[in-house]
Design an enzyme around this catalytic site. Structure first.
Site, PDB file in Angstrom:
ATOM      1  N   ASP A  55      45.647  37.346  41.034  1.00 22.52           N
ATOM      2  CA  ASP A  55      45.809  36.096  40.431  1.00 22.52           C
ATOM      3  C   ASP A  55      46.481  35.795  39.044  1.00 22.52           C
ATOM      4  OD1 ASP A  55      43.496  33.635  39.369  1.00 22.52           O
ATOM      5  OD2 ASP A  55      43.691  35.279  37.671  1.00 22.52           O
ATOM      6  N   ASP A  68      48.622  42.935  40.562  1.00 24.46           N
ATOM      7  CA  ASP A  68      47.561  42.180  40.322  1.00 24.46           C
ATOM      8  C   ASP A  68      47.724  40.789  41.048  1.00 24.46           C
ATOM      9  OD1 ASP A  68      45.420  41.131  38.699  1.00 24.46           O
ATOM     10  OD2 ASP A  68      46.878  39.613  37.908  1.00 24.46           O
TER      11      ASP A  68
HETATM   12  P1  B16 Z   1      36.265  36.463  41.389  1.00 25.52           P
HETATM   13  P2  B16 Z   1      42.981  39.199  39.233  1.00 25.52           P
HETATM   14  C1  B16 Z   1      40.675  38.264  38.423  1.00 25.52           C
HETATM   15  O1  B16 Z   1      41.698  38.175  39.317  1.00 25.52           O
HETATM   16  C2  B16 Z   1      40.934  36.955  37.676  1.00 25.52           C
HETATM   17  O2  B16 Z   1      42.027  37.147  36.729  1.00 25.52           O
HETATM   18  C3  B16 Z   1      39.775  36.529  36.845  1.00 25.52           C
HETATM   19  O3  B16 Z   1      39.836  35.577  36.005  1.00 25.52           O
HETATM   20  C4  B16 Z   1      38.594  36.440  37.628  1.00 25.52           C
HETATM   21  O4  B16 Z   1      37.383  36.480  36.959  1.00 25.52           O
HETATM   22  C5  B16 Z   1      38.210  37.827  38.548  1.00 25.52           C
HETATM   23  O5  B16 Z   1      39.339  38.307  39.202  1.00 25.52           O
HETATM   24  C6  B16 Z   1      37.241  37.887  39.308  1.00 25.52           C
HETATM   25  O6  B16 Z   1      37.461  36.877  40.371  1.00 25.52           O
HETATM   26  O7  B16 Z   1      35.230  35.602  40.676  1.00 25.52           O
HETATM   27  O8  B16 Z   1      37.376  35.684  42.650  1.00 25.52           O
HETATM   28  O9  B16 Z   1      35.656  37.644  42.122  1.00 25.52           O
HETATM   29  O10 B16 Z   1      43.856  38.700  37.978  1.00 25.52           O
HETATM   30  O11 B16 Z   1      42.446  40.664  38.625  1.00 25.52           O
HETATM   31  O12 B16 Z   1      43.660  39.053  40.454  1.00 25.52           O
HETATM   32 MG    MG Z   2      45.883  38.369  36.927  1.00 26.91          MG
END
Ligand code: B16
Ligand code: MG
Length: 215
Positions: free
Chosen positions: A13, A11
């Protein structure tokens, strides 16, 4: 390699880099403007969840919960613009030495390494921290229809790596992501917020613990 695993899907984020603090700030400023409550507890429910689903969680129980789709899209865009502004300040210094060295060690041991992220900004973030071109495959919010806990993002990563799911392990900070990996038929190392739910196959105290698990 002394185990059945040949690939590790990370993952992004909250695992590779702490963009979760920028998501928090961007959602907080939107919630404040709309007069809606937002704190760490709500924020933790957004981990791994798509942008629009995150907005729905923030709006739930308020007068704005039933806004038309186009108005919701405008609010989601407003958050994303604020988030992208914060991302501009990122640089390779935001990638910790621990994460960098651990990734390098796992690669030297022969594991194929991929990203499995719900974010549509994943490639921008990887570029900012100097990891563009590092991973063998990137599966992100742009190539999926259903976000975590649906297994799609990890099954796509395995497909891009040309590996069956059972030889892939996932590293996740979101409980929704641990569930997605389980549904994909993959073992998961939980880190950060995901640890407290106890749903991972391994619990990491720190990212470098992967070096002990994936020999
Ligand atoms: P975006 P991951 C996720 O990343 C985040 O944890 C989540 O908080 C966010 O809403 C989602 O990506 C979408 O992100 O707005 O940049 O498209 O943890 O799956 O790497
Ligand atoms: Mg994450």
């Amino acid at each position: 390699m002394e185990n059945q695993f040949r690939a590790i899907i990370f993952d992004l984020d909250g695992v590779i880099v702490h963009t979760d603090k920028y998501h928090y700030l961007a959602w907080k400023s939107l919630a404040d403007r709309l007069g809606l409550p937002f704190d760490e507890t709500v924020n933790n429910r957004l981990r791994g969840v798509s942008r629009l689903e995150s907005l729905n969680i923030i709006l739930e129980g308020s007068d704005l919960a039933d806004l038309p789709a186009d108005e919701k899209a405008t609010l989601a865009d407003e958050k994303n613009e604020a988030y992208k502004k914060l991302l501009q300040a990122m640089s390779p210094a935001d990638l910790s030495g621990e994460v960098r060295n651990t990734l390098q060690t796992l690669r030297e041991r022969g594991y194929r390494l991929a990203i499995g992220s719900s974010s549509r900004n994943a490639r921008l973030i990887l570029e900012k921290i100097g990891l563009d071109g590092f991973f063998d495959a990137i599966s992100d919010g742009n190539n999926i229809v259903n976000s975590k806990p649906d297994p799609e993002v990890f099954l796509k990563a395995a497909e891009y790596l040309a590996m069956p799911p059972e030889v892939c392990a996932v590293v996740e900070d979101a409980d929704a992501g641990v569930e997605a990996a389980r549904r994909a038929g993959m073992k998961t190392a939980a880190i950060g917020d995901a640890v407290r739910y106890g749903h991972g196959d391994w619990n990491l105290g720190t990212f470098a613990d992967l070096i002990e698990i994936f020999r």
